[in-house]
Design a protein around this motif. Structure first.
Motif, mmCIF file in Angstrom:
data_model
loop_
_atom_site.group_PDB
_atom_site.id
_atom_site.type_symbol
_atom_site.label_atom_id
_atom_site.label_comp_id
_atom_site.label_asym_id
_atom_site.label_seq_id
_atom_site.Cartn_x
_atom_site.Cartn_y
_atom_site.Cartn_z
ATOM 1 N N GLU A 20 71.823 -21.931 -1.296
ATOM 2 C CA GLU A 20 71.649 -22.339 -2.689
ATOM 3 C C GLU A 20 71.588 -21.130 -3.608
ATOM 4 N N VAL A 21 70.913 -20.068 -3.172
ATOM 5 C CA VAL A 21 70.867 -18.848 -3.980
ATOM 6 C C VAL A 21 72.276 -18.286 -4.158
ATOM 7 N N ALA A 22 73.054 -18.275 -3.080
ATOM 8 C CA ALA A 22 74.435 -17.778 -3.170
ATOM 9 C C ALA A 22 75.265 -18.646 -4.110
ATOM 10 N N ASP A 23 75.061 -19.951 -4.056
ATOM 11 C CA ASP A 23 75.768 -20.866 -4.961
ATOM 12 C C ASP A 23 75.394 -20.558 -6.407
ATOM 13 N N TRP A 24 74.101 -20.425 -6.646
ATOM 14 C CA TRP A 24 73.636 -20.091 -8.006
ATOM 15 C C TRP A 24 74.243 -18.779 -8.485
ATOM 16 N N ARG A 25 74.201 -17.750 -7.626
ATOM 17 C CA ARG A 25 74.717 -16.433 -8.024
ATOM 18 C C ARG A 25 76.210 -16.496 -8.337
ATOM 19 N N SER A 26 76.956 -17.290 -7.604
ATOM 20 C CA SER A 26 78.401 -17.382 -7.816
ATOM 21 C C SER A 26 78.741 -17.980 -9.175
ATOM 22 N N ARG A 27 77.796 -18.671 -9.772
ATOM 23 C CA ARG A 27 78.031 -19.308 -11.072
ATOM 24 C C ARG A 27 77.675 -18.408 -12.252
ATOM 25 N N GLN A 28 77.074 -17.251 -11.970
ATOM 26 C CA GLN A 28 76.654 -16.366 -13.053
ATOM 27 C C GLN A 28 77.823 -15.491 -13.495
ATOM 28 N N VAL A 29 78.103 -15.513 -14.771
ATOM 29 C CA VAL A 29 79.273 -14.839 -15.333
ATOM 30 C C VAL A 29 78.825 -13.677 -16.203
ATOM 31 N N ARG A 30 79.469 -12.540 -16.026
ATOM 32 C CA ARG A 30 79.183 -11.364 -16.858
ATOM 33 C C ARG A 30 79.666 -11.638 -18.280
ATOM 34 N N ARG A 31 78.749 -11.567 -19.235
ATOM 35 C CA ARG A 31 79.061 -11.977 -20.610
ATOM 36 C C ARG A 31 78.890 -10.858 -21.626
ATOM 37 N N ARG A 32 78.322 -9.734 -21.213
ATOM 38 C CA ARG A 32 78.211 -8.571 -22.091
ATOM 39 C C ARG A 32 78.026 -7.333 -21.237
ATOM 40 N N SER A 33 78.076 -6.171 -21.868
ATOM 41 C CA SER A 33 78.141 -4.914 -21.120
ATOM 42 C C SER A 33 76.881 -4.076 -21.293
ATOM 43 N N TYR A 34 76.206 -3.820 -20.193
ATOM 44 C CA TYR A 34 75.074 -2.890 -20.171
ATOM 45 C C TYR A 34 75.535 -1.486 -20.546
ATOM 46 N N ASP A 35 76.698 -1.111 -20.072
ATOM 47 C CA ASP A 35 77.225 0.222 -20.362
ATOM 48 C C ASP A 35 77.440 0.399 -21.860
ATOM 49 N N VAL A 36 78.074 -0.572 -22.494
ATOM 50 C CA VAL A 36 78.376 -0.451 -23.927
ATOM 51 C C VAL A 36 77.129 -0.624 -24.781
ATOM 52 N N ASP A 37 76.333 -1.631 -24.488
ATOM 53 C CA ASP A 37 75.214 -1.995 -25.360
ATOM 54 C C ASP A 37 73.989 -1.112 -25.174
ATOM 55 N N VAL A 38 73.794 -0.600 -23.971
ATOM 56 C CA VAL A 38 72.563 0.135 -23.674
ATOM 57 C C VAL A 38 72.841 1.594 -23.340
ATOM 58 N N LEU A 39 73.670 1.851 -22.328
ATOM 59 C CA LEU A 39 73.839 3.217 -21.851
ATOM 60 C C LEU A 39 74.452 4.135 -22.902
ATOM 61 N N ARG A 40 75.372 3.629 -23.690
ATOM 62 C CA ARG A 40 75.961 4.471 -24.733
ATOM 63 C C ARG A 40 74.942 4.817 -25.810
ATOM 64 N N VAL A 41 74.068 3.886 -26.122
ATOM 65 C CA VAL A 41 73.009 4.163 -27.092
ATOM 66 C C VAL A 41 72.028 5.184 -26.526
ATOM 67 N N VAL A 42 71.653 5.003 -25.267
ATOM 68 C CA VAL A 42 70.749 5.963 -24.621
ATOM 69 C C VAL A 42 71.377 7.351 -24.611
ATOM 70 N N GLU A 43 72.661 7.418 -24.318
ATOM 71 C CA GLU A 43 73.344 8.716 -24.305
ATOM 72 C C GLU A 43 73.273 9.390 -25.672
ATOM 73 N N ASP A 44 73.413 8.625 -26.729
ATOM 74 C CA ASP A 44 73.346 9.184 -28.081
ATOM 75 C C ASP A 44 71.951 9.717 -28.419
ATOM 76 N N LEU A 45 70.929 9.218 -27.726
ATOM 77 C CA LEU A 45 69.558 9.648 -27.996
ATOM 78 C C LEU A 45 69.184 10.922 -27.249
ATOM 79 N N ARG A 46 70.040 11.378 -26.333
ATOM 80 C CA ARG A 46 69.721 12.559 -25.532
ATOM 81 C C ARG A 46 69.505 13.815 -26.372
ATOM 82 N N SER A 47 70.105 13.879 -27.540
ATOM 83 C CA SER A 47 69.952 15.078 -28.359
ATOM 84 C C SER A 47 68.543 15.207 -28.931
ATOM 85 N N ARG A 48 67.785 14.104 -28.958
ATOM 86 C CA ARG A 48 66.450 14.125 -29.568
ATOM 87 C C ARG A 48 65.324 13.821 -28.588
ATOM 88 N N PHE A 49 65.658 13.238 -27.437
ATOM 89 C CA PHE A 49 64.638 12.817 -26.486
ATOM 90 C C PHE A 49 65.061 13.185 -25.070
#
Length: 306
Positions: A20-49
């Protein structure tokens, strides 16, 4: 009210197994990007933090690096504060509110407090706009020894050396309409229990620690957020999400006993924010701003009462 609403995975009354867990997981669809939304912002903050990679989530074909943003002018004699977001990946303003706080406000606390900001604890769930990790485990019930959630275990390892020094922890969350339409029915199905319908509060509220209540602190945060968005009223039973309202916009949970993120330290001041993004009275920008206001008010209170 207990209902017999059918969830499309599993057999009513029987807990899920691996199939059942495998069935549930197979239905989950990637709908946005951690790389674009989070990691790129974090990268931009490296100059100050300072940016620290504190772990990696290994989910087979998918590997997610985990990052914390820390004060560059770290001083051991200063108080420490922890801000976490995205423990539940679908709770969007927790992630973006944490990042916006760092970008726009963290610098004014330089030299006064050591900041640790973890903007997205659960990136797999962030991308799929879900509450659980790929194992159908809720990270926000998994902050305990031998945690079943990689996300929770990684954060606990990061915090362990500072656990006794952190004076404030604010954990940024949302309560959404999908809590009742998807996530709580899924939880009932996963655990083989009947789904009991609840009521979604319209507005912002806080969860205090029943084992370490700090009512003055909670009200200071509520007062600041009320300038940005509306505060959730109690329902007809004097409750919010099934818990008694102990002060305007405040309920209590036992953080450590429930394995909640807000109980991961021994901080004096702890709270979990709950923004309501589905309200017709709130925009996404307001939701982010409410999280930022909560963080700033929490820090200001801690510093004023140090």
């Amino acid at each position: 009210m207990t209902t017999d609403a059918f969830y499309p995975i599993g057999t009513p009354g029987q807990p899920w197994g691996p199939a059942e867990v495998a069935d549930w997981r197979s239905r989950q669809v990637r709908r946005r990007s951690y790389d674009v939304d989070v990691l790129r912002v974090v990268e931009d903050l490296r100059s100050r933090f300072d940016v620290v990679e504190y772990g990696r989530l290994d989910y087979g074909a998918e590997v997610y690096p985990l990052f914390a943003i820390e004060s560059r002018d770290w001083k051991d004699e200063l108080p420490c504060a922890l801000v976490t977001g995205g423990v539940h990946g679908y709770e969007t303003s927790g992630v973006h509110g944490a990042l916006q706080f760092v970008d726009a406000h963290a610098s004014r606390y330089a030299g006064r407090v050591n900041l640790i900001v973890v903007p997205c604890v659960s990136p797999w769930a962030y991308e799929r706009i879900h509450r659980w990790n790929p194992e159908a485990v809720d990270p926000n019930r998994s902050f305990r020894a031998d945690s079943p959630a990689q996300e929770s275990a990684a954060l606990m390892r990061l915090i362990a050396p500072l656990r006794e020094r952190i004076g404030l922890h604010i954990d940024l969350h949302e309560t959404t309409d999908t809590d009742e339409s998807e996530f709580r029915p899924a939880l009932a199905a996963r655990d083989g229990k009947a789904y009991v319908a609840g009521e979604i509060p319209d507005g912002f509220y806080l969860v205090d620690d029943s084992e370490n209540p700090q009512p003055e602190f909670q009200q200071a945060v509520i007062a600041a957020v009320a300038k940005v968005t509306h505060i959730a009223p109690a329902d007809s039973d004097g409750q919010i999400i099934g818990s008694p309202v102990v002060a305007p916009g405040v309920i209590n949970y036992a953080f450590k006993r429930l394995g909640l993120c807000a109980g991961v330290t021994n901080a004096r001041y702890t709270t979990t924010t709950e923004v309501y993004p589905d309200s017709p009275r709130a925009t996404p920008e307001q939701c982010n701003a409410a999280q930022v206001a909560a963080v700033c008010a929490a820090l200001d209170f801690m510093l004023a009462h140090a």
